[in-house]
Motif scaffolding. Structure first.
Motif, PDB file in Angstrom:
ATOM      1  N   THR A   1       2.773  -9.279  10.868  1.00 13.62           N
ATOM      2  CA  THR A   1       2.451  -8.363  10.430  1.00 13.62           C
ATOM      3  C   THR A   1       0.495  -7.936   9.934  1.00 13.62           C
ATOM      4  O   THR A   1       0.458  -7.003  10.446  1.00 13.62           O
ATOM      5  CB  THR A   1       2.960  -7.788   9.165  1.00 13.62           C
ATOM      6  OG1 THR A   1       4.887  -8.229   9.109  1.00 13.62           O
ATOM      7  CG2 THR A   1       2.890  -6.591   7.997  1.00 13.62           C
TER       8      THR A   1
ATOM      9  N   ASP B   1      -2.780  -2.011   0.195  1.00 20.76           N
ATOM     10  CA  ASP B   1      -2.184  -1.182   1.661  1.00 20.76           C
ATOM     11  C   ASP B   1      -2.973  -1.553   2.743  1.00 20.76           C
ATOM     12  O   ASP B   1      -2.162  -2.416   3.667  1.00 20.76           O
ATOM     13  CB  ASP B   1      -2.599  -0.389   1.129  1.00 20.76           C
ATOM     14  CG  ASP B   1      -2.087   0.031   0.267  1.00 20.76           C
ATOM     15  OD1 ASP B   1      -0.350  -0.125   0.178  1.00 20.76           O
ATOM     16  OD2 ASP B   1      -2.071   1.017  -0.588  1.00 20.76           O
TER      17      ASP B   1
ATOM     18  N   ASN C   1      -1.934  -4.885   3.775  1.00 22.21           N
ATOM     19  CA  ASN C   1      -0.643  -5.289   5.109  1.00 22.21           C
ATOM     20  C   ASN C   1      -0.270  -3.962   5.999  1.00 22.21           C
ATOM     21  O   ASN C   1       0.768  -4.308   6.141  1.00 22.21           O
ATOM     22  CB  ASN C   1       0.933  -4.301   3.909  1.00 22.21           C
ATOM     23  CG  ASN C   1       0.802  -5.488   2.468  1.00 22.21           C
ATOM     24  OD1 ASN C   1       0.360  -7.057   2.890  1.00 22.21           O
ATOM     25  ND2 ASN C   1       0.953  -5.159   1.328  1.00 22.21           N
ATOM     26  N   LYS C   2      -1.240  -4.200   6.426  1.00 21.31           N
ATOM     27  CA  LYS C   2      -1.673  -2.491   7.690  1.00 21.31           C
ATOM     28  C   LYS C   2      -1.302  -1.422   7.268  1.00 21.31           C
ATOM     29  O   LYS C   2      -0.208  -1.239   8.472  1.00 21.31           O
ATOM     30  CB  LYS C   2      -1.128  -4.127   8.636  1.00 21.31           C
ATOM     31  CG  LYS C   2      -1.468  -4.854   8.966  1.00 21.31           C
ATOM     32  CD  LYS C   2      -2.902  -4.997   9.629  1.00 21.31           C
ATOM     33  CE  LYS C   2      -3.080  -5.920   9.404  1.00 21.31           C
ATOM     34  NZ  LYS C   2      -4.279  -6.125  10.801  1.00 21.31           N
ATOM     35  N   GLU C   3      -0.701  -1.065   6.711  1.00 15.09           N
ATOM     36  CA  GLU C   3      -0.207   0.361   5.541  1.00 15.09           C
ATOM     37  C   GLU C   3      -1.447   1.936   6.248  1.00 15.09           C
ATOM     38  O   GLU C   3      -2.046   2.115   5.228  1.00 15.09           O
ATOM     39  CB  GLU C   3       0.099   0.947   4.918  1.00 15.09           C
ATOM     40  CG  GLU C   3       1.003  -0.377   3.836  1.00 15.09           C
ATOM     41  CD  GLU C   3       2.373  -0.514   4.475  1.00 15.09           C
ATOM     42  OE1 GLU C   3       2.726   1.479   4.637  1.00 15.09           O
ATOM     43  OE2 GLU C   3       3.654  -1.231   4.510  1.00 15.09           O
ATOM     44  N   TRP C   4      -2.004   1.668   7.479  1.00 14.01           N
ATOM     45  CA  TRP C   4      -2.637   2.367   8.205  1.00 14.01           C
ATOM     46  C   TRP C   4      -2.890   3.919   8.461  1.00 14.01           C
ATOM     47  O   TRP C   4      -3.850   4.585   7.276  1.00 14.01           O
ATOM     48  CB  TRP C   4      -2.716   2.321   9.725  1.00 14.01           C
ATOM     49  CG  TRP C   4      -3.144   0.829  10.324  1.00 14.01           C
ATOM     50  CD1 TRP C   4      -1.937   0.467  11.066  1.00 14.01           C
ATOM     51  CD2 TRP C   4      -3.729  -0.132   9.806  1.00 14.01           C
ATOM     52  NE1 TRP C   4      -2.593  -1.547  10.922  1.00 14.01           N
ATOM     53  CE2 TRP C   4      -3.442  -1.612  10.517  1.00 14.01           C
ATOM     54  CE3 TRP C   4      -4.985  -0.247   8.696  1.00 14.01           C
ATOM     55  CZ2 TRP C   4      -4.049  -2.400  10.411  1.00 14.01           C
ATOM     56  CZ3 TRP C   4      -5.651  -1.171   8.783  1.00 14.01           C
ATOM     57  CH2 TRP C   4      -5.470  -2.401  10.390  1.00 14.01           C
ATOM     58  N   LYS C   5      -1.065   4.522   8.617  1.00 13.71           N
ATOM     59  CA  LYS C   5      -1.158   5.428   8.018  1.00 13.71           C
ATOM     60  C   LYS C   5      -1.127   6.362   6.840  1.00 13.71           C
ATOM     61  O   LYS C   5      -1.035   7.244   6.149  1.00 13.71           O
ATOM     62  CB  LYS C   5       0.278   6.409   8.747  1.00 13.71           C
ATOM     63  CG  LYS C   5       0.315   5.724  10.844  1.00 13.71           C
ATOM     64  CD  LYS C   5       1.932   6.118  10.639  1.00 13.71           C
ATOM     65  CE  LYS C   5       1.757   5.514  12.731  1.00 13.71           C
ATOM     66  NZ  LYS C   5       3.019   6.393  12.927  1.00 13.71           N
ATOM     67  N   LYS C   6      -0.655   5.684   5.709  1.00 15.16           N
ATOM     68  CA  LYS C   6      -0.641   5.649   4.341  1.00 15.16           C
ATOM     69  C   LYS C   6      -1.743   6.320   4.056  1.00 15.16           C
ATOM     70  O   LYS C   6      -2.211   6.347   3.164  1.00 15.16           O
ATOM     71  CB  LYS C   6       0.471   4.455   3.385  1.00 15.16           C
ATOM     72  CG  LYS C   6      -0.005   4.769   1.986  1.00 15.16           C
ATOM     73  CD  LYS C   6       1.084   3.316   1.617  1.00 15.16           C
ATOM     74  CE  LYS C   6       0.255   3.382   0.104  1.00 15.16           C
ATOM     75  NZ  LYS C   6       0.885   2.405  -0.775  1.00 15.16           N
TER      76      LYS C   6
ATOM     77  N   TYR D   1      -7.499   0.460  -2.362  1.00 18.52           N
ATOM     78  CA  TYR D   1      -5.853   0.591  -1.002  1.00 18.52           C
ATOM     79  C   TYR D   1      -6.624  -0.965  -0.292  1.00 18.52           C
ATOM     80  O   TYR D   1      -6.199  -1.608   0.697  1.00 18.52           O
ATOM     81  CB  TYR D   1      -6.194   1.223   0.394  1.00 18.52           C
ATOM     82  CG  TYR D   1      -6.140   2.922   0.037  1.00 18.52           C
ATOM     83  CD1 TYR D   1      -4.889   3.480  -0.099  1.00 18.52           C
ATOM     84  CD2 TYR D   1      -6.877   3.476  -0.716  1.00 18.52           C
ATOM     85  CE1 TYR D   1      -4.451   4.644  -0.847  1.00 18.52           C
ATOM     86  CE2 TYR D   1      -6.859   4.826  -1.222  1.00 18.52           C
ATOM     87  CZ  TYR D   1      -5.800   5.417  -0.752  1.00 18.52           C
ATOM     88  OH  TYR D   1      -5.448   6.782  -1.864  1.00 18.52           O
TER      89      TYR D   1
END
Length: 440
Positions: free
Chosen positions: A433, A189, A192-197, A186
């Motif tokens: 972002t 991810d 790109n700060k896709e924390w919840k994913k 990850y």
């Protein structure tokens, strides 16, 4: 004067006529080209060039400088002679240390050979570069990289960023759970700060993910600082600026340049009555050109530095925050030389100040207009940009458009969103972002 034969076609009759025309061609001689190159040389490169000329010209004899005698300051400029202050001692780099550690930590000949191969092929970031013709198999290289972690900084020998971070995580006792998984699967991810994913797929809390994120931020993506340490120590300044008794002075750090003389053994052969004079004519011309070119280079640097100190006085007294907008053309016009001359002289040269050592080119910075008709330097704008970003709420960072509006309306500096993005990228500041932290 060139003569051209011109054929004129008038109807059916052909008339031949001879006309004289003048063509003015600028031919760059070898010596002129070399003189231009000399302007661009750093002091160290100039020393090497002078020593090379001694080898090809029998008339040139070099005498080494004596450091007992100090030059006196004259109108703010001297030949710097404090050798003890600026001589750089040799320091072993990390590769030398690793080679020594191998002898102490390993005893199997095959392991030692493997590790020496990996260390020899480390790039300046500490990563292993596979040679064109592989010496070892991939599984052997992987084994060697893991062995290397026992004697070197964690992450050394990695083949890419992900492997570098994984090695540091694997061999740290304090690594949090799931850290290896996040790095391996990850990493994009996470950037790109896709924390919840990430949290949902790993079935962990955002609080736990933040702990992993903060841990990963402590890791070293590159080990370049260890490999560039020696280069930094050997970055000898060409000019040294001092502040003495309320006056800004400067000296050329060229104490080690040898003096160029006519070789004593050949001096009699270049006299008017010597039969060998014609043979030495070219060598004598080259000698005179070298002496004159070196002196001209020195005088040009002095003129430029005097003009720079006058234009950038605030910078030398207060540092980069006070630097003024300045172009090469402004200096060229002040000292009455071509702009290209200033460009060449300021290339590949360093100036030592009370606020650090900088490239001479750094003292030239473009300007941006302000609403009151004044101008502000690009360096100052970048400094203001950093300060403003520090004040942002990390849960809702400023966008480039928001920053541009702040500069235009609050600070009165005319700047576009695209210019903000350009400056931010030049200073390696992530986008809004990527600056955003986890929200709970």
């Amino acid at each position: 004067m060139l003569k051209k034969v011109k054929i004129e076609n008038r109807g059916f009759n052909m008339h031949l006529s001879i006309k004289q025309t003048q063509d003015l061609n600028l031919v760059m001689t070898v010596q002129l080209r070399q003189a231009i190159e000399l302007l661009q040389y750093s002091t160290q490169e100039l020393e090497q060039y002078i020593r090379e000329q001694e080898l090809v010209n029998p008339l040139i004899e070099l005498s080494e400088p004596t450091f007992q005698e100090r030059a006196h300051f004259s109108q703010g400029v001297s030949r710097h002679t404090n050798i003890l202050e600026h001589v750089t001692k040799y320091e072993k780099n990390i590769r030398d240390d690793l080679f020594e550690e191998i002898k102490l930590a390993f005893h199997e000949d095959q392991d030692i050979k493997l590790l020496k191969h990996i260390i020899y092929h480390l790039d300046d970031n500490g990563y292993y570069e596979q040679p064109i013709t592989p010496t070892f198999k991939d599984d052997e290289i992987e084994k060697g990289i893991h062995l290397l972690q026992a004697i070197g900084p964690l992450g050394i020998g990695a083949r890419n960023l992900k492997e570098c971070l994984l090695l540091q995580t694997m061999y740290r006792e304090s690594s949090p759970a799931y850290a290896e998984t996040v790095i391996f699967s990850y990493l994009d991810d996470l950037a790109n700060k896709e924390w919840k994913k990430i949290a949902n797929e790993l079935n962990i809390s955002l609080c736990k993910l933040q702990e992993i994120y903060q841990f990963i931020q402590t890791l070293q993506p590159k080990l370049s600082s260890l490999f560039h340490q020696e280069a930094v120590h050997h970055n000898t300044p060409d000019i040294i600026v001092d502040y003495v008794d309320g006056t800004i002075t400067f000296s050329l750090n060229d104490y080690y340049l040898p003096k160029i003389n006519i070789h004593a053994d050949y001096a009699p052969y270049i006299t008017a009555n010597s039969s060998e004079k014609s043979y030495f004519k070219k060598y004598l011309s080259d000698y005179q050109w070298l002496v004159n070119s070196v002196e001209q280079r020195r005088n040009t640097i002095i003129k430029i530095m005097r003009a720079l100190i006058e234009k950038q006085k605030a910078f030398f007294l207060q540092g980069f925050d006070a630097i003024e907008p300045l172009t090469l053309r402004e200096i060229a016009e002040q000292i009455e030389v071509h702009e290209s001359t200033v460009s060449r002289v300021t290339t590949n040269k360093y100036v030592q100040t009370a606020y650090g050592t900088f490239e001479l080119r750094d003292l030239f910075t473009s300007k941006l207009q302000t609403t009151n008709g004044n101008s502000v330097s690009q360096v100052k704008v970048k400094s203001l940009l950093v300060d403003y970003i520090k004040t942002e709420n990390k849960k809702k960072p400023f966008s480039d458009q928001k920053i541009a509006e702040h500069f235009n309306t609050i600070l009165g500096i005319e700047i576009s969103r695209r210019t903000i993005a350009k400056y931010r990228e030049e200073m390696n500041i992530p986008s809004s972002t990527r600056r955003k932290v986890i929200q709970f």
